[in-house]
Design a protein around this motif. Structure first.
Motif, PDB file in Angstrom:
ATOM      1  N   UNK A  38       0.774  -1.244   0.000  1.00 21.49           N
ATOM      2  CA  UNK A  38       0.000   0.000   0.000  1.00 21.49           C
ATOM      3  C   UNK A  38       0.807   1.298   0.000  1.00 21.49           C
ATOM      4  N   UNK A  39       1.822   1.467   0.832  1.00 20.33           N
ATOM      5  CA  UNK A  39       2.506   2.767   0.823  1.00 20.33           C
ATOM      6  C   UNK A  39       3.085   3.134  -0.552  1.00 20.33           C
ATOM      7  N   UNK A  40       3.722   2.192  -1.207  1.00 22.92           N
ATOM      8  CA  UNK A  40       4.320   2.511  -2.508  1.00 22.92           C
ATOM      9  C   UNK A  40       3.239   2.741  -3.567  1.00 22.92           C
ATOM     10  N   UNK A  41       2.160   2.008  -3.496  1.00 25.31           N
ATOM     11  CA  UNK A  41       1.064   2.207  -4.454  1.00 25.31           C
ATOM     12  C   UNK A  41       0.417   3.574  -4.234  1.00 25.31           C
ATOM     13  N   UNK A  42       0.244   3.973  -2.979  1.00 27.84           N
ATOM     14  CA  UNK A  42      -0.323   5.297  -2.684  1.00 27.84           C
ATOM     15  C   UNK A  42       0.603   6.390  -3.228  1.00 27.84           C
ATOM     16  N   UNK A  43       1.911   6.254  -2.951  1.00 29.50           N
ATOM     17  CA  UNK A  43       2.881   7.248  -3.454  1.00 29.50           C
ATOM     18  C   UNK A  43       2.855   7.311  -4.980  1.00 29.50           C
ATOM     19  N   UNK A  44       2.855   6.139  -5.610  1.00 30.64           N
ATOM     20  CA  UNK A  44       2.881   6.095  -7.068  1.00 30.64           C
ATOM     21  C   UNK A  44       1.581   6.640  -7.655  1.00 30.64           C
ATOM     22  N   UNK A  45       0.451   6.358  -7.016  1.00 32.92           N
ATOM     23  CA  UNK A  45      -0.829   6.906  -7.479  1.00 32.92           C
ATOM     24  C   UNK A  45      -0.796   8.427  -7.400  1.00 32.92           C
ATOM     25  N   UNK A  46      -0.162   8.963  -6.369  1.00 31.97           N
ATOM     26  CA  UNK A  46      -0.022  10.415  -6.246  1.00 31.97           C
ATOM     27  C   UNK A  46       0.795  11.008  -7.380  1.00 31.97           C
ATOM     28  N   UNK A  47       1.826  10.291  -7.802  1.00 31.11           N
ATOM     29  CA  UNK A  47       2.631  10.767  -8.941  1.00 31.11           C
ATOM     30  C   UNK A  47       1.822  10.709 -10.237  1.00 31.11           C
ATOM     31  N   UNK A  48       1.076   9.620 -10.420  1.00 30.49           N
ATOM     32  CA  UNK A  48       0.250   9.481 -11.628  1.00 30.49           C
ATOM     33  C   UNK A  48      -0.842  10.548 -11.649  1.00 30.49           C
ATOM     34  N   UNK A  49      -1.391  10.846 -10.479  1.00 33.75           N
ATOM     35  CA  UNK A  49      -2.492  11.805 -10.373  1.00 33.75           C
ATOM     36  C   UNK A  49      -1.970  13.199 -10.024  1.00 33.75           C
ATOM     37  N   UNK A  50      -0.903  13.605 -10.635  1.00 32.85           N
ATOM     38  CA  UNK A  50      -0.277  14.900 -10.325  1.00 32.85           C
ATOM     39  C   UNK A  50      -1.170  16.089 -10.655  1.00 32.85           C
ATOM     40  N   UNK A  51      -2.216  15.893 -11.439  1.00 30.65           N
ATOM     41  CA  UNK A  51      -3.129  16.992 -11.756  1.00 30.65           C
ATOM     42  C   UNK A  51      -4.102  17.278 -10.615  1.00 30.65           C
ATOM     43  N   UNK A  52      -4.175  16.387  -9.629  1.00 29.65           N
ATOM     44  CA  UNK A  52      -5.034  16.640  -8.470  1.00 29.65           C
ATOM     45  C   UNK A  52      -4.467  17.807  -7.665  1.00 29.65           C
ATOM     46  N   UNK A  53      -5.309  18.479  -6.902  1.00 28.57           N
ATOM     47  CA  UNK A  53      -4.797  19.565  -6.038  1.00 28.57           C
ATOM     48  C   UNK A  53      -3.736  19.023  -5.065  1.00 28.57           C
ATOM     49  N   UNK A  54      -2.778  19.835  -4.734  1.00 31.13           N
ATOM     50  CA  UNK A  54      -1.690  19.433  -3.844  1.00 31.13           C
ATOM     51  C   UNK A  54      -2.203  18.983  -2.478  1.00 31.13           C
ATOM     52  N   UNK A  55      -3.358  19.435  -2.059  1.00 26.97           N
ATOM     53  CA  UNK A  55      -3.916  19.074  -0.752  1.00 26.97           C
ATOM     54  C   UNK A  55      -4.559  17.680  -0.754  1.00 26.97           C
ATOM     55  N   UNK A  56      -4.738  17.074  -1.906  1.00 28.69           N
ATOM     56  CA  UNK A  56      -5.395  15.762  -1.958  1.00 28.69           C
ATOM     57  C   UNK A  56      -4.524  14.722  -1.257  1.00 28.69           C
ATOM     58  N   UNK A  57      -5.162  13.739  -0.659  1.00 26.43           N
ATOM     59  CA  UNK A  57      -4.417  12.704   0.064  1.00 26.43           C
ATOM     60  C   UNK A  57      -3.444  11.951  -0.842  1.00 26.43           C
ATOM     61  N   UNK A  58      -3.846  11.684  -2.047  1.00 29.08           N
ATOM     62  CA  UNK A  58      -2.970  10.942  -2.960  1.00 29.08           C
ATOM     63  C   UNK A  58      -1.717  11.722  -3.321  1.00 29.08           C
ATOM     64  N   UNK A  59      -1.772  13.016  -3.257  1.00 25.51           N
ATOM     65  CA  UNK A  59      -0.619  13.847  -3.632  1.00 25.51           C
ATOM     66  C   UNK A  59       0.346  14.077  -2.477  1.00 25.51           C
ATOM     67  N   UNK A  60      -0.082  13.823  -1.257  1.00 24.22           N
ATOM     68  CA  UNK A  60       0.779  14.078  -0.091  1.00 24.22           C
ATOM     69  C   UNK A  60       1.869  13.011  -0.002  1.00 24.22           C
ATOM     70  N   UNK A  61       3.097  13.455   0.102  1.00 23.00           N
ATOM     71  CA  UNK A  61       4.213  12.518   0.207  1.00 23.00           C
ATOM     72  C   UNK A  61       4.635  12.277   1.648  1.00 23.00           C
ATOM     73  N   UNK A  62       3.982  12.953   2.564  1.00 23.63           N
ATOM     74  CA  UNK A  62       4.222  12.726   3.983  1.00 23.63           C
ATOM     75  C   UNK A  62       2.935  13.028   4.733  1.00 23.63           C
TER      76      UNK A  62
END
Length: 174
Positions: A38-62
């Motif tokens: 899960x952690x790596x998939x969440x991080x990678x999903x955030x990279x794929x979904x870079x068009x989401x607002x920076x505040x979105x959970x998927x975009x948070x790297x910490x």
């Protein structure tokens, strides 16, 4: 939904094709593997979904959302390693003891899953992450595995389901 399924698929792809039919993973084993991925998939999903607002959970790297998955992944790794060894050649067990095994496995599987994410999926995936945020990570892994078991049962009944044949045992009767 794709991310939830993707988490389990990534974790379960460690089984070699010849052994994917038997044995199967218990619910506990499958949840442990899902937690590790899960952690790596969440991080990678955030990279794929870079068009989401920076505040979105998927975009948070910490932060606390990702931290709880990392903590549970650390706790789940010994059980996941044992589960992967059950599905693999016994020689794999020694390789899984390496400090690099977990990093290697998750770095291979995450892109295979997140590579299937389409930009149009990102708002839905972020909403799912937001809905799952208050749950403990282990509950999320349980949802992933229960969903896989349900879809596998539906496929066995002849209902259409786009689901690979995964080595997850049927749900235990309660």
């Amino acid at each position: 939904m794709r991310t939830a399924l993707a988490l389990a698929v990534a974790a379960l792809l460690a089984a070699p094709p010849a052994l994917a039919q038997t044995p199967c993973l218990s619910t506990t084993d499958a949840e442990s593997i899902a937690l590790v991925a899960m952690p790596e998939i969440i991080r990678d999903a955030g990279r794929v979904c870079s068009a989401l607002p920076a505040r979105s959970l998927l975009r948070r790297t910490d932060g606390t959302f990702l931290a709880k998955y990392e903590t549970e992944a650390d706790r789940a790794w010994p059980a996941a390693r044992t589960a992967i060894a059950k599905l693999s050649d016994p020689a794999v067990e020694l390789l899984l003891m390496s400090d690099y095994a977990r990093t290697m496995l998750t770095s291979i599987f995450a892109p295979q899953i997140t590579g299937r994410i389409q930009p149009a999926d990102c708002p839905t995936l972020d909403r799912l992450a937001t809905l799952l945020e208050p749950l403990p990570a282990r509950n999320t892994a349980g949802i992933v595995v229960a969903t896989l078991q349900y879809l596998k049962a539906e496929k066995a009944r002849g209902k259409p389901a786009s689901l690979p044949d995964l080595p997850v045992c049927p749900a235990e009767a309660k």
